[in-house]
Write a protein that holds these residues in place. Structure first.
Motif, PDB file in Angstrom:
ATOM      1  N   LYS A   2      10.079   4.068   8.675  1.00  0.00           N
ATOM      2  CA  LYS A   2       9.471   4.931   7.667  1.00  0.00           C
ATOM      3  C   LYS A   2       7.945   4.846   7.741  1.00  0.00           C
ATOM      4  O   LYS A   2       7.390   3.809   8.071  1.00  0.00           O
ATOM      5  N   THR A   3       7.289   5.959   7.418  1.00  0.00           N
ATOM      6  CA  THR A   3       5.829   5.973   7.416  1.00  0.00           C
ATOM      7  C   THR A   3       5.321   5.299   6.146  1.00  0.00           C
ATOM      8  O   THR A   3       5.818   5.556   5.055  1.00  0.00           O
ATOM      9  N   ILE A   4       4.338   4.424   6.316  1.00  0.00           N
ATOM     10  CA  ILE A   4       3.825   3.614   5.210  1.00  0.00           C
ATOM     11  C   ILE A   4       2.345   3.901   5.002  1.00  0.00           C
ATOM     12  O   ILE A   4       1.553   3.846   5.945  1.00  0.00           O
ATOM     13  N   GLY A   5       1.984   4.187   3.759  1.00  0.00           N
ATOM     14  CA  GLY A   5       0.588   4.321   3.360  1.00  0.00           C
ATOM     15  C   GLY A   5       0.264   3.249   2.340  1.00  0.00           C
ATOM     16  O   GLY A   5       1.038   3.011   1.412  1.00  0.00           O
ATOM     17  N   ILE A   6      -0.860   2.582   2.535  1.00  0.00           N
ATOM     18  CA  ILE A   6      -1.278   1.519   1.617  1.00  0.00           C
ATOM     19  C   ILE A   6      -2.537   1.981   0.896  1.00  0.00           C
ATOM     20  O   ILE A   6      -3.543   2.308   1.528  1.00  0.00           O
ATOM     21  N   PHE A   7      -2.463   2.022  -0.419  1.00  0.00           N
ATOM     22  CA  PHE A   7      -3.554   2.498  -1.266  1.00  0.00           C
ATOM     23  C   PHE A   7      -3.982   1.355  -2.177  1.00  0.00           C
ATOM     24  O   PHE A   7      -3.145   0.748  -2.844  1.00  0.00           O
ATOM     25  N   TYR A   8      -5.274   1.067  -2.195  1.00  0.00           N
ATOM     26  CA  TYR A   8      -5.756  -0.075  -2.973  1.00  0.00           C
ATOM     27  C   TYR A   8      -7.052   0.274  -3.694  1.00  0.00           C
ATOM     28  O   TYR A   8      -7.802   1.162  -3.287  1.00  0.00           O
ATOM     29  N   GLY A   9      -7.296  -0.438  -4.774  1.00  0.00           N
ATOM     30  CA  GLY A   9      -8.577  -0.390  -5.464  1.00  0.00           C
ATOM     31  C   GLY A   9      -9.137  -1.798  -5.465  1.00  0.00           C
ATOM     32  O   GLY A   9      -8.435  -2.748  -5.807  1.00  0.00           O
ATOM     33  N   SER A  10     -10.385  -1.936  -5.045  1.00  0.00           N
ATOM     34  CA  SER A  10     -10.954  -3.275  -4.904  1.00  0.00           C
ATOM     35  C   SER A  10     -12.421  -3.266  -5.312  1.00  0.00           C
ATOM     36  O   SER A  10     -13.196  -2.457  -4.809  1.00  0.00           O
ATOM     37  N   SER A  11     -12.780  -4.147  -6.215  1.00  0.00           N
ATOM     38  CA  SER A  11     -14.176  -4.245  -6.649  1.00  0.00           C
ATOM     39  C   SER A  11     -14.931  -5.337  -5.901  1.00  0.00           C
ATOM     40  O   SER A  11     -16.107  -5.187  -5.598  1.00  0.00           O
ATOM     41  N   GLY A  13     -13.499  -6.987  -3.060  1.00  0.00           N
ATOM     42  CA  GLY A  13     -13.028  -7.104  -1.688  1.00  0.00           C
ATOM     43  C   GLY A  13     -11.737  -7.882  -1.532  1.00  0.00           C
ATOM     44  O   GLY A  13     -11.109  -7.834  -0.476  1.00  0.00           O
ATOM     45  N   THR A  14     -11.306  -8.590  -2.560  1.00  0.00           N
ATOM     46  CA  THR A  14     -10.090  -9.395  -2.450  1.00  0.00           C
ATOM     47  C   THR A  14      -8.853  -8.524  -2.266  1.00  0.00           C
ATOM     48  O   THR A  14      -8.037  -8.772  -1.369  1.00  0.00           O
ATOM     49  N   THR A  15      -8.703  -7.493  -3.079  1.00  0.00           N
ATOM     50  CA  THR A  15      -7.526  -6.629  -2.965  1.00  0.00           C
ATOM     51  C   THR A  15      -7.543  -5.870  -1.642  1.00  0.00           C
ATOM     52  O   THR A  15      -6.498  -5.677  -1.017  1.00  0.00           O
ATOM     53  N   GLU A  16      -8.709  -5.475  -1.189  1.00  0.00           N
ATOM     54  CA  GLU A  16      -8.823  -4.833   0.125  1.00  0.00           C
ATOM     55  C   GLU A  16      -8.345  -5.786   1.221  1.00  0.00           C
ATOM     56  O   GLU A  16      -7.602  -5.388   2.127  1.00  0.00           O
ATOM     57  N   ASP A  17      -8.756  -7.041   1.140  1.00  0.00           N
ATOM     58  CA  ASP A  17      -8.337  -8.039   2.123  1.00  0.00           C
ATOM     59  C   ASP A  17      -6.820  -8.212   2.117  1.00  0.00           C
ATOM     60  O   ASP A  17      -6.189  -8.254   3.177  1.00  0.00           O
ATOM     61  N   ILE A  18      -6.225  -8.288   0.935  1.00  0.00           N
ATOM     62  CA  ILE A  18      -4.769  -8.439   0.830  1.00  0.00           C
ATOM     63  C   ILE A  18      -4.076  -7.199   1.400  1.00  0.00           C
ATOM     64  O   ILE A  18      -3.071  -7.306   2.108  1.00  0.00           O
ATOM     65  N   ALA A  19      -4.615  -6.013   1.119  1.00  0.00           N
ATOM     66  CA  ALA A  19      -4.045  -4.770   1.661  1.00  0.00           C
ATOM     67  C   ALA A  19      -4.056  -4.807   3.191  1.00  0.00           C
ATOM     68  O   ALA A  19      -3.077  -4.418   3.842  1.00  0.00           O
ATOM     69  N   LYS A  20      -5.139  -5.283   3.769  1.00  0.00           N
ATOM     70  CA  LYS A  20      -5.238  -5.381   5.227  1.00  0.00           C
ATOM     71  C   LYS A  20      -4.249  -6.405   5.779  1.00  0.00           C
ATOM     72  O   LYS A  20      -3.664  -6.200   6.844  1.00  0.00           O
ATOM     73  N   ARG A  21      -4.048  -7.494   5.054  1.00  0.00           N
ATOM     74  CA  ARG A  21      -3.074  -8.504   5.491  1.00  0.00           C
ATOM     75  C   ARG A  21      -1.654  -7.947   5.454  1.00  0.00           C
ATOM     76  O   ARG A  21      -0.856  -8.193   6.358  1.00  0.00           O
ATOM     77  N   ILE A  22      -1.344  -7.210   4.393  1.00  0.00           N
ATOM     78  CA  ILE A  22      -0.021  -6.584   4.292  1.00  0.00           C
ATOM     79  C   ILE A  22       0.167  -5.601   5.445  1.00  0.00           C
ATOM     80  O   ILE A  22       1.218  -5.574   6.090  1.00  0.00           O
ATOM     81  N   ALA A  23      -0.853  -4.802   5.707  1.00  0.00           N
ATOM     82  CA  ALA A  23      -0.784  -3.834   6.808  1.00  0.00           C
ATOM     83  C   ALA A  23      -0.517  -4.546   8.134  1.00  0.00           C
ATOM     84  O   ALA A  23       0.330  -4.109   8.922  1.00  0.00           O
ATOM     85  N   ALA A  24      -1.214  -5.638   8.375  1.00  0.00           N
ATOM     86  CA  ALA A  24      -1.031  -6.377   9.628  1.00  0.00           C
ATOM     87  C   ALA A  24       0.393  -6.923   9.741  1.00  0.00           C
ATOM     88  O   ALA A  24       1.018  -6.832  10.808  1.00  0.00           O
ATOM     89  N   GLY A  87      -0.535  -6.900  -6.881  1.00  0.00           N
ATOM     90  CA  GLY A  87      -1.708  -7.084  -7.720  1.00  0.00           C
ATOM     91  C   GLY A  87      -2.376  -8.416  -7.478  1.00  0.00           C
ATOM     92  O   GLY A  87      -1.738  -9.388  -7.087  1.00  0.00           O
ATOM     93  N   CYS A  88      -3.662  -8.418  -7.678  1.00  0.00           N
ATOM     94  CA  CYS A  88      -4.461  -9.637  -7.629  1.00  0.00           C
ATOM     95  C   CYS A  88      -4.998  -9.842  -9.035  1.00  0.00           C
ATOM     96  O   CYS A  88      -5.595  -8.935  -9.606  1.00  0.00           O
ATOM     97  N   ILE A  89      -4.767 -11.014  -9.575  1.00  0.00           N
ATOM     98  CA  ILE A  89      -5.184 -11.251 -10.954  1.00  0.00           C
ATOM     99  C   ILE A  89      -6.336 -12.236 -11.013  1.00  0.00           C
ATOM    100  O   ILE A  89      -6.503 -13.079 -10.144  1.00  0.00           O
ATOM    101  N   SER A  90      -7.122 -12.084 -12.051  1.00  0.00           N
ATOM    102  CA  SER A  90      -8.145 -13.086 -12.323  1.00  0.00           C
ATOM    103  C   SER A  90      -7.537 -14.075 -13.305  1.00  0.00           C
ATOM    104  O   SER A  90      -6.649 -13.729 -14.075  1.00  0.00           O
TER     105      SER A  90
END
Length: 99
Positions: A2-11, A13-24, A87-90
């Motif tokens: 299946k085709t996968i799209g990953i959409f993230y919001g990051s202030s 950079g942490t959520t962006e990093d996690i999104a990239k790890r999931i993608a990898a 999600g990434c929580i504080s």
């Protein structure tokens, strides 16, 4: 597969990093990663699987860019799509202060 799209919001950079790890881990090409601050609703259309990621702030508020993006996609028909959320929580006390 299946085709996968990953959409993230990051202030920060942490959520962006996690999104990239999931993608990898899933073998998803970087061209299928979207920062919701720059994404458009039409970007969701080509994917069978959507992975959505956000950080939280204060008492569990969404990352700011998600509010605008959710308003734009609110009326889209996403039926038939598989959706996963991460999600990434504080770590804050009840007053929004770091513990």
């Amino acid at each position: 597969m299946k085709t996968i799209g990953i959409f993230y919001g990051s202030s920060t950079g942490t959520t962006e990093d996690i999104a990239k790890r999931i993608a990898a881990k899933l073998g998803v090409d970087a061209s299928n990663l979207y920062d919701v601050a720059k994404a458009s609703p039409s970007d969701l259309a080509g994917y069978e699987v959507l992975i959505l990621g956000s950080s939280t702030w204060g008492a569990g508020d969404l990352q700011d860019d998600w509010y605008d993006f959710l308003a734009k996609i609110k009326k889209l028909d996403l039926s038939g799509k598989f959706v996963a959320i991460f999600g990434c929580i504080s770590q804050c006390d009840g007053n929004g202060q770091r513990e």
